[in-house]
Design an enzyme around this catalytic site. Structure first.
Site, PDB file in Angstrom:
ATOM      1  CE1 TYR A 162      -5.108  -0.894   8.562  1.00 40.65           C
ATOM      2  CE2 TYR A 162      -3.616  -2.361   9.729  1.00 40.65           C
ATOM      3  CZ  TYR A 162      -4.877  -1.830   9.550  1.00 40.65           C
ATOM      4  OH  TYR A 162      -5.923  -2.226  10.361  1.00 40.65           O
ATOM      5  CB  CYS A 163      -2.718   4.875   7.347  1.00 36.27           C
ATOM      6  SG  CYS A 163      -1.534   5.514   6.141  1.00 36.27           S
ATOM      7  CB  THR A 164      -6.664   5.935   4.334  1.00 36.43           C
ATOM      8  OG1 THR A 164      -7.363   5.913   5.580  1.00 36.43           O
ATOM      9  CG2 THR A 164      -7.667   5.940   3.186  1.00 36.43           C
TER      10      THR A 164
ATOM     11  N   GLY B 249      -1.327   5.739   2.957  1.00 36.43           N
ATOM     12  CA  GLY B 249       0.107   5.646   3.190  1.00 36.43           C
ATOM     13  C   GLY B 249       0.731   6.831   3.883  1.00 36.43           C
TER      14      GLY B 249
ATOM     15  CB  ILE C 148      -6.605   0.500   3.253  1.00 36.38           C
ATOM     16  CG1 ILE C 148      -6.093   0.317   4.682  1.00 36.38           C
ATOM     17  CG2 ILE C 148      -7.840  -0.351   3.014  1.00 36.38           C
ATOM     18  CD1 ILE C 148      -6.954   1.001   5.730  1.00 36.38           C
TER      19      ILE C 148
END
Length: 315
Positions: free
Chosen positions: A178-180, A182, A207
């Site tokens: 996961y990241c901010t 995608g 997220i």
């Protein structure tokens, strides 16, 4: 009262003559009165922009009308004021810098991890056969991360490839990245697959989308964002604060940039230390001759450079 939106988006799609596209795109954004930061590369678009709701809708419609970007997903936040004060469109070699441009190793247009919608990520993340992997930088995951997530000691995403060996112990697990928003997961998951990880997933929309569609459950702290808000709330189910003041250790979720422009460190700082140090990370930075005026936000607009619209440079 005028309503503003902030849009976060990316799209991996080949752009012919991307440098010229960047210059034209800058003019288009300015014509709509938008503010923000967009990266254009041969491999696609990556942007965060802000403006009136009408201007943002016009922009989204225009992007979607281009067959190359028809599937672009926009994460939309309502904000009280624009999240930027200038409009930048830059041509770069990648829309997220990984340092790996060999399409035989990483090509998100052909192969990435399986996309998980937020509700499916929520259902899978606590299973015994799953590892949740944060692919963001230190200053981002120190402010907020998923409960029990694996984090990596990296200053920038380009450091991620060097950390792959540290993850070898998890090759028999399902890896949920996961990241901010995608975009980093597209390349991180592709690299993991190239390195022999066989069961790799990514949180679709990152997220930000998880907060909107799954209530942000078990995301601890706040999410760092790359605009003048610096941090946004995600969790409306079971929120907690996990970050502490860089200077005194007191619990705080306020993220700032050091007021010394030659430092510009991203760090968390409580209001008391912010006042005492005038928005700096140390007394040395506080006494620096180029120290910027601290207004309590810890966000600073970069000093304008000469304009070159042919290169899509900032204005």
């Amino acid at each position: 009262m005028t309503k503003y939106n902030t849009l976060l988006y990316y799209c991996y799609s080949a752009i012919e003559d991307a440098e010229q596209y960047a210059a034209d795109h800058l003019k288009f954004c300015k014509s709509l009165g938008l503010f923000g930061r967009i990266i254009v590369a041969d491999e696609g678009l990556n942007g965060t922009i802000s403006g009136t709701a009408d201007a943002c809708k016009t922009y989204m419609d225009a992007v979607h009308s281009d067959a190359r970007f028809a599937t672009t997903e926009f994460k939309i936040d309502e904000v009280d004021e624009p999240s930027f004060v200038k409009m930048h469109v830059r041509y770069k070699s990648e829309i997220v810098h990984s340092g790996l441009r060999d399409p035989k190793i990483i090509n998100p247009m052909e192969k990435t991890g399986k996309h998980l919608e937020p509700k499916d990520f929520l259902a899978m993340k606590d299973r015994d056969d799953v590892v949740v992997l944060d692919v963001r930088s230190n200053y981002e995951h120190s402010l907020g991360k998923f409960k029990n997530a694996i984090t990596l000691d990296i200053e920038n995403f380009r450091d991620f490839p060097a950390k792959i060996n540290e993850l070898a112990q998890f090759k028999d697990k399902k890896i949920l990245t996961y990241c901010t928003g995608g975009i980093k997961c597209e390349k991180a998951s592709a690299l993991l697959l190239h390195e022999g990880f066989t069961d790799v997933y990514q949180l679709h929309g990152g997220i930000i989308k998880y907060g909107k569609e799954a209530g942000g459950e078990d995301f601890e702290g706040k999410c760092y964002v790359f605009d003048n808000r610096l941090a946004v709330d995600v969790n409306s189910v079971n929120p907690v604060v996990i970050s502490t003041c860089f200077n005194c250790g007191k619990q705080t979720d306020k993220m700032i940039n050091c007021a010394n422009p030659e430092c510009n460190e991203h760090f968390t700082q409580c209001d008391e230390c912010g006042t005492a140090l005038d928005g700096c990370c140390s007394n040395d930075c506080k006494s620096h001759p180029r120290k910027r005026e601290y207004d309590g936000t810890g966000y600073y607009v970069k000093i304008p450079q000469p304009v070159n619209e042919k290169k899509g440079a900032k204005v």
